[in-house]
Design a protein around this motif. Structure first.
Motif, PDB file in Angstrom:
ATOM      1  N   HIS A  38       0.853  -1.192   0.000  1.00  0.00           N
ATOM      2  CA  HIS A  38       0.000   0.000   0.000  1.00  0.00           C
ATOM      3  C   HIS A  38       0.883   1.234   0.000  1.00  0.00           C
ATOM      4  O   HIS A  38       1.721   1.416   0.883  1.00  0.00           O
ATOM      5  CB  HIS A  38      -0.908   0.009   1.233  1.00  0.00           C
ATOM      6  CG  HIS A  38      -1.995   1.042   1.173  1.00  0.00           C
ATOM      7  ND1 HIS A  38      -1.803   2.351   1.556  1.00  0.00           N
ATOM      8  CD2 HIS A  38      -3.281   0.965   0.755  1.00  0.00           C
ATOM      9  CE1 HIS A  38      -2.914   3.038   1.394  1.00  0.00           C
ATOM     10  NE2 HIS A  38      -3.835   2.223   0.907  1.00  0.00           N
ATOM     11  N   ARG A  84       0.056   5.280  -1.089  1.00  0.00           N
ATOM     12  CA  ARG A  84      -0.892   6.247  -1.646  1.00  0.00           C
ATOM     13  C   ARG A  84      -0.295   7.073  -2.777  1.00  0.00           C
ATOM     14  O   ARG A  84      -1.017   7.558  -3.654  1.00  0.00           O
ATOM     15  CB  ARG A  84      -1.387   7.185  -0.540  1.00  0.00           C
ATOM     16  CG  ARG A  84      -2.197   6.490   0.551  1.00  0.00           C
ATOM     17  CD  ARG A  84      -2.678   7.488   1.594  1.00  0.00           C
ATOM     18  NE  ARG A  84      -3.312   6.800   2.719  1.00  0.00           N
ATOM     19  CZ  ARG A  84      -2.663   6.377   3.786  1.00  0.00           C
ATOM     20  NH1 ARG A  84      -1.348   6.564   3.874  1.00  0.00           N
ATOM     21  NH2 ARG A  84      -3.312   5.760   4.760  1.00  0.00           N
ATOM     22  N   GLY A 128      -2.465   3.675  -4.270  1.00  0.00           N
ATOM     23  CA  GLY A 128      -3.014   2.776  -3.244  1.00  0.00           C
ATOM     24  C   GLY A 128      -2.337   1.429  -3.259  1.00  0.00           C
ATOM     25  O   GLY A 128      -1.118   1.316  -3.084  1.00  0.00           O
TER      26      GLY A 128
END
Length: 394
Positions: free
Chosen positions: A117, A119, A123
């Protein structure tokens, strides 16, 4: 060795990762030291400090030590086995192969699963093929240096390095990034792999150095058919035949041939798969799709939903998985030592699901290509965590 007491339950028959001399982390760290110091030896590979030494490291993706010691008895690989090493955590290609290419643990290189993960890049992404879970390619300015800031062990090495890679991935962005400092030689198929190693040994005969070769075929077959299927057994014996031929071809050259793996395998029956419904209450607790592995899943639980999630896990996952807060998971060093990757906390999420033997967990993302897998890895069982150390002096 990972020594602190673990303040939370662990799945049955857990094998903890050894981040000392007994694991692939120590194996890789020693190799990195040998590459950068002409006066260094490499004890794990039985390699002396001689400047003209030629070393071949063969990484056989998915070859577990328990498999080798049961199904591989009588093979050339088994006869040259020196013992077992632990994989890293999670016991998966993205984490372990990156350790074998850098000499640092997942906590430092930051690839703590097939999916991570981040961002900054959309994501949940798969860092090896560089795609998001919905199948879209990941594109960003200075993507690889930001995603994987740790340099490969070949970078600025004082010994020559040849990296022999399958033609399908030899030109990938991940391979190019982690091959800096090495010559990359693509190969096509198992027979071509053996020939490429011999050709590179000829090229380095005068100078010595490292030939680092990677073979993913056994892993691919084990995923599709199961880790002890007739197809996996046939593939193993093909690899063993190549290894035997390689030993004969290199005989008398003074080559240190060292083989190991990134992880082992277990089979997971479909009736032991926890399938999270896209519109169900559990999915609504999650701020992102699952990441990590089917056998060790990282969860990003929404703020305010932690208590509800933990209550669900205590009831629904009893005997199937252990739910641990990510902060506790990181605190005991399961991802290893070193300077933590700057995005490590994000990549660990809020909770970690450590699956019991035979159990997996999956969720769904629109547009994602679904892979049905019989053989799986990523967990903490001995079959997944233990890999062989195989050495032959030719």
């Amino acid at each position: 060795m990972l020594t602190p007491s673990i303040p939370f339950p662990l799945p049955a028959e857990t094998v903890l990762p050894d981040y000392g001399a007994g694991g692939i982390f120590g194996f890789a760290r020693g190799l990195r030291n040998w590459l950068h110091d002409r006066d260094a030896a490499w004890p794990a590979g039985g390699v002396p400090s001689s400047s003209g030494t030629l070393v071949v490291v063969l990484v056989i993706d998915g070859l577990g030590d328990r498999f080798l010691c049961s199904e591989g008895v009588g093979s050339a690989l088994h006869s040259a086995r020196q013992g077992a090493l632990t994989s890293v955590c999670p016991s998966t290609t993205a984490s372990a192969v990156t350790t074998l290419l850098t000499g640092v643990a997942p906590a430092e290189h930051g690839l703590n699963g097939w999916f991570i993960h981040d961002r900054r890049f959309g994501g949940v992404i798969a860092p090896l093929p560089l795609v998001r879970r919905d199948g879209e390619a990941v594109e960003a300015f200075h993507l690889l240096p930001r995603l994987c800031p740790v340099p490969p062990m070949f970078f600025h090495a004082c010994r020559p390095v040849n990296l022999i890679s399958p033609v399908e991935i030899a030109g990938s962005r991940f391979t190019r990034h982690h091959a800096r400092g090495a010559h990359v030689e693509p190969y096509d198929g198992l027979a071509d792999l053996g020939a490429a190693i011999v050709d590179m040994a000829d090229a380095l005969a005068g100078s010595g150095g490292l030939i680092h070769a990677y073979y993913p075929g056994f892993d691919a077959v084990s995923h599709v058919y199961g880790c002890r299927s007739p197809e996996a057994l046939a593939e193993f014996w093909r690899v063993d035949a190549m290894y035997s031929a390689l030993v004969r071809s290199l005989s008398g050259r003074g080559v240190h041939l060292v083989a190991t793996a990134d992880h082992g395998f277990i089979d997971a029956p479909p009736e032991r798969c926890i399938d999270i419904a896209p519109e169900g209450s559990l999915a609504q607790m999650l701020a992102a799709p699952l990441f990590g592995e089917r056998r060790l899943a990282f969860c990003c639980v929404r703020e305010g939903a932690w208590g509800e999630f933990e209550a669900w896990a205590a009831e629904a996952l009893a005997g199937r998985a252990v739910a641990v807060r990510a902060a506790d998971f990181l605190a005991v060093g399961l991802l290893g030592p070193g300077r933590a990757h700057p995005r490590l906390a994000e990549r660990a999420g809020s909770h970690v699901l450590l699956m019991e033997p035979g159990w997996t967990i999956v969720d769904h993302v629109s547009g994602e290509r679904v892979h049905d897998m019989v053989g799986v890895h990523g967990g903490l069982s001995a079959d997944e965590m233990l890999v062989p150390l195989i050495t032959t002096y030719c």
